[in-house]
Design a protein around this motif. Structure first.
Motif, PDB file in Angstrom:
ATOM      1  N   VAL A  28       0.859  -1.176   0.000  1.00  0.00           N
ATOM      2  CA  VAL A  28       0.000   0.000   0.000  1.00  0.00           C
ATOM      3  C   VAL A  28       0.898   1.230   0.000  1.00  0.00           C
ATOM      4  CG1 VAL A  28      -1.804   1.248   1.235  1.00  0.00           C
ATOM      5  CG2 VAL A  28      -1.773  -1.245   1.256  1.00  0.00           C
ATOM      6  N   GLY A  29       0.653   2.123  -0.957  1.00  0.00           N
ATOM      7  CA  GLY A  29       1.452   3.335  -1.052  1.00  0.00           C
ATOM      8  C   GLY A  29       0.608   4.573  -0.850  1.00  0.00           C
ATOM      9  N   GLN A  30       1.222   5.710  -1.044  1.00  0.00           N
ATOM     10  CA  GLN A  30       0.529   6.989  -0.926  1.00  0.00           C
ATOM     11  C   GLN A  30       0.485   7.654  -2.290  1.00  0.00           C
ATOM     12  OE1 GLN A  30       2.426   9.330   2.074  1.00  0.00           O
ATOM     13  NE2 GLN A  30       2.065   7.841   3.679  1.00  0.00           N
ATOM     14  N   GLY A  31      -0.457   8.557  -2.472  1.00  0.00           N
ATOM     15  CA  GLY A  31      -0.488   9.330  -3.701  1.00  0.00           C
ATOM     16  C   GLY A  31      -1.565   8.904  -4.678  1.00  0.00           C
ATOM     17  N   GLY A  32      -2.456   8.044  -4.271  1.00  0.00           N
ATOM     18  CA  GLY A  32      -3.549   7.670  -5.159  1.00  0.00           C
ATOM     19  C   GLY A  32      -3.102   6.787  -6.311  1.00  0.00           C
ATOM     20  N   HIS A  33      -3.750   6.969  -7.436  1.00  0.00           N
ATOM     21  CA  HIS A  33      -3.542   6.120  -8.607  1.00  0.00           C
ATOM     22  C   HIS A  33      -2.493   6.749  -9.523  1.00  0.00           C
ATOM     23  CE1 HIS A  33      -5.501   2.425  -9.455  1.00  0.00           C
ATOM     24  NE2 HIS A  33      -5.714   2.700 -10.713  1.00  0.00           N
ATOM     25  N   THR A  34      -1.220   6.636  -9.168  1.00  0.00           N
ATOM     26  CA  THR A  34      -0.138   7.171  -9.990  1.00  0.00           C
ATOM     27  C   THR A  34       0.889   6.069 -10.214  1.00  0.00           C
ATOM     28  OG1 THR A  34       1.327   7.890  -8.206  1.00  0.00           O
ATOM     29  CG2 THR A  34      -0.409   9.417  -8.842  1.00  0.00           C
ATOM     30  N   PRO A  35       1.671   6.189 -11.264  1.00  0.00           N
ATOM     31  CA  PRO A  35       2.707   5.178 -11.509  1.00  0.00           C
ATOM     32  C   PRO A  35       3.933   5.340 -10.616  1.00  0.00           C
ATOM     33  CG  PRO A  35       2.742   6.830 -13.241  1.00  0.00           C
ATOM     34  CD  PRO A  35       1.562   7.146 -12.360  1.00  0.00           C
ATOM     35  N   LEU A  36       3.987   6.383  -9.813  1.00  0.00           N
ATOM     36  CA  LEU A  36       5.187   6.642  -9.009  1.00  0.00           C
ATOM     37  C   LEU A  36       5.474   5.507  -8.021  1.00  0.00           C
ATOM     38  CD1 LEU A  36       4.728  10.451  -8.311  1.00  0.00           C
ATOM     39  CD2 LEU A  36       6.175   9.350 -10.035  1.00  0.00           C
ATOM     40  N   HIS A  37       4.467   5.062  -7.308  1.00  0.00           N
ATOM     41  CA  HIS A  37       4.680   4.002  -6.329  1.00  0.00           C
ATOM     42  C   HIS A  37       5.024   2.687  -7.027  1.00  0.00           C
ATOM     43  CE1 HIS A  37       3.291   0.906  -3.330  1.00  0.00           C
ATOM     44  NE2 HIS A  37       4.182   1.585  -2.645  1.00  0.00           N
ATOM     45  N   GLY A  38       4.274   2.361  -8.073  1.00  0.00           N
ATOM     46  CA  GLY A  38       4.543   1.129  -8.808  1.00  0.00           C
ATOM     47  C   GLY A  38       5.940   1.093  -9.390  1.00  0.00           C
ATOM     48  N   ALA A  39       6.371   2.225  -9.933  1.00  0.00           N
ATOM     49  CA  ALA A  39       7.718   2.289 -10.497  1.00  0.00           C
ATOM     50  C   ALA A  39       8.782   2.156  -9.409  1.00  0.00           C
ATOM     51  CB  ALA A  39       7.901   3.598 -11.253  1.00  0.00           C
ATOM     52  N   ALA A  40       8.500   2.709  -8.242  1.00  0.00           N
ATOM     53  CA  ALA A  40       9.474   2.660  -7.151  1.00  0.00           C
ATOM     54  C   ALA A  40       9.659   1.243  -6.612  1.00  0.00           C
ATOM     55  CB  ALA A  40       9.050   3.600  -6.028  1.00  0.00           C
ATOM     56  N   ILE A  41       8.578   0.458  -6.593  1.00  0.00           N
ATOM     57  CA  ILE A  41       8.677  -0.881  -6.003  1.00  0.00           C
ATOM     58  C   ILE A  41       8.782  -1.992  -7.045  1.00  0.00           C
ATOM     59  CG2 ILE A  41       7.454  -0.161  -3.925  1.00  0.00           C
ATOM     60  CD1 ILE A  41       5.030  -1.771  -4.982  1.00  0.00           C
ATOM     61  N   LEU A  42       8.774  -1.648  -8.330  1.00  0.00           N
ATOM     62  CA  LEU A  42       8.794  -2.670  -9.376  1.00  0.00           C
ATOM     63  C   LEU A  42       9.966  -3.646  -9.250  1.00  0.00           C
ATOM     64  CD1 LEU A  42       7.532  -3.901 -11.900  1.00  0.00           C
ATOM     65  CD2 LEU A  42       8.907  -2.305 -13.255  1.00  0.00           C
ATOM     66  N   PRO A  43      11.199  -3.195  -9.053  1.00  0.00           N
ATOM     67  CA  PRO A  43      12.299  -4.175  -8.937  1.00  0.00           C
ATOM     68  C   PRO A  43      12.094  -5.165  -7.786  1.00  0.00           C
ATOM     69  CG  PRO A  43      13.180  -1.980  -9.298  1.00  0.00           C
ATOM     70  CD  PRO A  43      11.707  -1.817  -9.036  1.00  0.00           C
ATOM     71  N   ASP A  44      11.689  -4.673  -6.618  1.00  0.00           N
ATOM     72  CA  ASP A  44      11.446  -5.580  -5.490  1.00  0.00           C
ATOM     73  C   ASP A  44      10.253  -6.487  -5.750  1.00  0.00           C
ATOM     74  OD1 ASP A  44      13.579  -4.697  -3.978  1.00  0.00           O
ATOM     75  OD2 ASP A  44      12.406  -3.151  -2.966  1.00  0.00           O
ATOM     76  N   THR A  45       9.236  -5.962  -6.433  1.00  0.00           N
ATOM     77  CA  THR A  45       8.065  -6.767  -6.755  1.00  0.00           C
ATOM     78  C   THR A  45       8.444  -7.916  -7.680  1.00  0.00           C
ATOM     79  OG1 THR A  45       6.626  -4.845  -6.507  1.00  0.00           O
ATOM     80  CG2 THR A  45       5.768  -6.695  -7.793  1.00  0.00           C
ATOM     81  N   LEU A  46       9.241  -7.636  -8.689  1.00  0.00           N
ATOM     82  CA  LEU A  46       9.662  -8.695  -9.613  1.00  0.00           C
ATOM     83  C   LEU A  46      10.542  -9.721  -8.925  1.00  0.00           C
ATOM     84  CD1 LEU A  46      10.309  -6.616 -12.836  1.00  0.00           C
ATOM     85  CD2 LEU A  46       8.355  -8.084 -12.320  1.00  0.00           C
ATOM     86  N   ARG A  47      11.416  -9.279  -8.026  1.00  0.00           N
ATOM     87  CA  ARG A  47      12.237 -10.235  -7.265  1.00  0.00           C
ATOM     88  C   ARG A  47      11.348 -11.127  -6.407  1.00  0.00           C
ATOM     89  NH1 ARG A  47      16.189  -6.143  -7.563  1.00  0.00           N
ATOM     90  NH2 ARG A  47      15.298  -4.926  -5.871  1.00  0.00           N
ATOM     91  N   TRP A  48      10.314 -10.531  -5.781  1.00  0.00           N
ATOM     92  CA  TRP A  48       9.409 -11.325  -4.951  1.00  0.00           C
ATOM     93  C   TRP A  48       8.623 -12.310  -5.821  1.00  0.00           C
ATOM     94  CZ3 TRP A  48       4.134 -12.119  -4.748  1.00  0.00           C
ATOM     95  CH2 TRP A  48       3.681 -12.808  -3.629  1.00  0.00           C
ATOM     96  N   LEU A  49       8.124 -11.837  -6.948  1.00  0.00           N
ATOM     97  CA  LEU A  49       7.323 -12.681  -7.825  1.00  0.00           C
ATOM     98  C   LEU A  49       8.107 -13.866  -8.359  1.00  0.00           C
ATOM     99  CD1 LEU A  49       4.654 -13.074  -9.396  1.00  0.00           C
ATOM    100  CD2 LEU A  49       5.639 -11.639 -11.182  1.00  0.00           C
ATOM    101  N   TRP A  50       9.350 -13.650  -8.730  1.00  0.00           N
ATOM    102  CA  TRP A  50      10.155 -14.697  -9.356  1.00  0.00           C
ATOM    103  C   TRP A  50      11.125 -15.359  -8.396  1.00  0.00           C
ATOM    104  CZ3 TRP A  50       8.042 -16.398 -13.447  1.00  0.00           C
ATOM    105  CH2 TRP A  50       7.307 -15.537 -14.257  1.00  0.00           C
ATOM    106  N   ARG A  51      10.921 -15.153  -7.093  1.00  0.00           N
ATOM    107  CA  ARG A  51      11.805 -15.813  -6.121  1.00  0.00           C
ATOM    108  C   ARG A  51      11.601 -17.318  -6.223  1.00  0.00           C
ATOM    109  NH1 ARG A  51       7.118 -14.947  -3.865  1.00  0.00           N
ATOM    110  NH2 ARG A  51       6.395 -16.105  -2.072  1.00  0.00           N
ATOM    111  N   ASP A  52      12.565 -18.044  -5.790  1.00  0.00           N
ATOM    112  CA  ASP A  52      12.508 -19.503  -5.862  1.00  0.00           C
ATOM    113  C   ASP A  52      12.699 -20.034  -4.448  1.00  0.00           C
ATOM    114  OD1 ASP A  52      12.515 -22.117  -6.615  1.00  0.00           O
ATOM    115  OD2 ASP A  52      14.405 -22.038  -7.692  1.00  0.00           O
ATOM    116  N   ASP A  53      11.603 -20.314  -3.779  1.00  0.00           N
ATOM    117  CA  ASP A  53      11.677 -20.737  -2.386  1.00  0.00           C
ATOM    118  C   ASP A  53      12.409 -22.049  -2.201  1.00  0.00           C
ATOM    119  OD1 ASP A  53       8.399 -19.468  -1.479  1.00  0.00           O
ATOM    120  OD2 ASP A  53      10.328 -18.484  -1.613  1.00  0.00           O
ATOM    121  N   ASP A  54      12.059 -23.057  -2.990  1.00  0.00           N
ATOM    122  CA  ASP A  54      12.698 -24.351  -2.796  1.00  0.00           C
ATOM    123  C   ASP A  54      13.182 -24.987  -4.099  1.00  0.00           C
ATOM    124  OD1 ASP A  54      10.366 -25.142  -4.001  1.00  0.00           O
ATOM    125  OD2 ASP A  54       9.616 -26.268  -2.284  1.00  0.00           O
TER     126      ASP A  54
END
Length: 68
Positions: A28-54
């Protein structure tokens, strides 16, 4: 639908996913519906999405022996 309702809906969805045991992450970010938050967390989001737990999903090949 205003911004407050979107936040409530997102939190309700996160609660439902948690209840059913899904692997999820709510950011959850601040600033409403803007690409700023998504762009800021995109690298961490992709790392989380493609992590390999086991690594198990990488080793599965569909063969007659592994097909359900």
């Amino acid at each position: 639908m205003n911004e407050a309702n979107w936040e409530i809906a997102n939190r309700d969805m996160a609660a439902a996913l948690q209840y059913r045991g899904y692997d999820y992450k709510l950011e959850v970010g601040q600033g409403g519906h803007t690409p700023l938050h998504g762009a800021a967390i995109l690298p961490d989001t992709l790392r989380w999405l493609w992590r390999d737990d086991d690594g198990a999903w990488n080793d599965v090949r569909e063969t007659p022996a592994t097909r359900p």
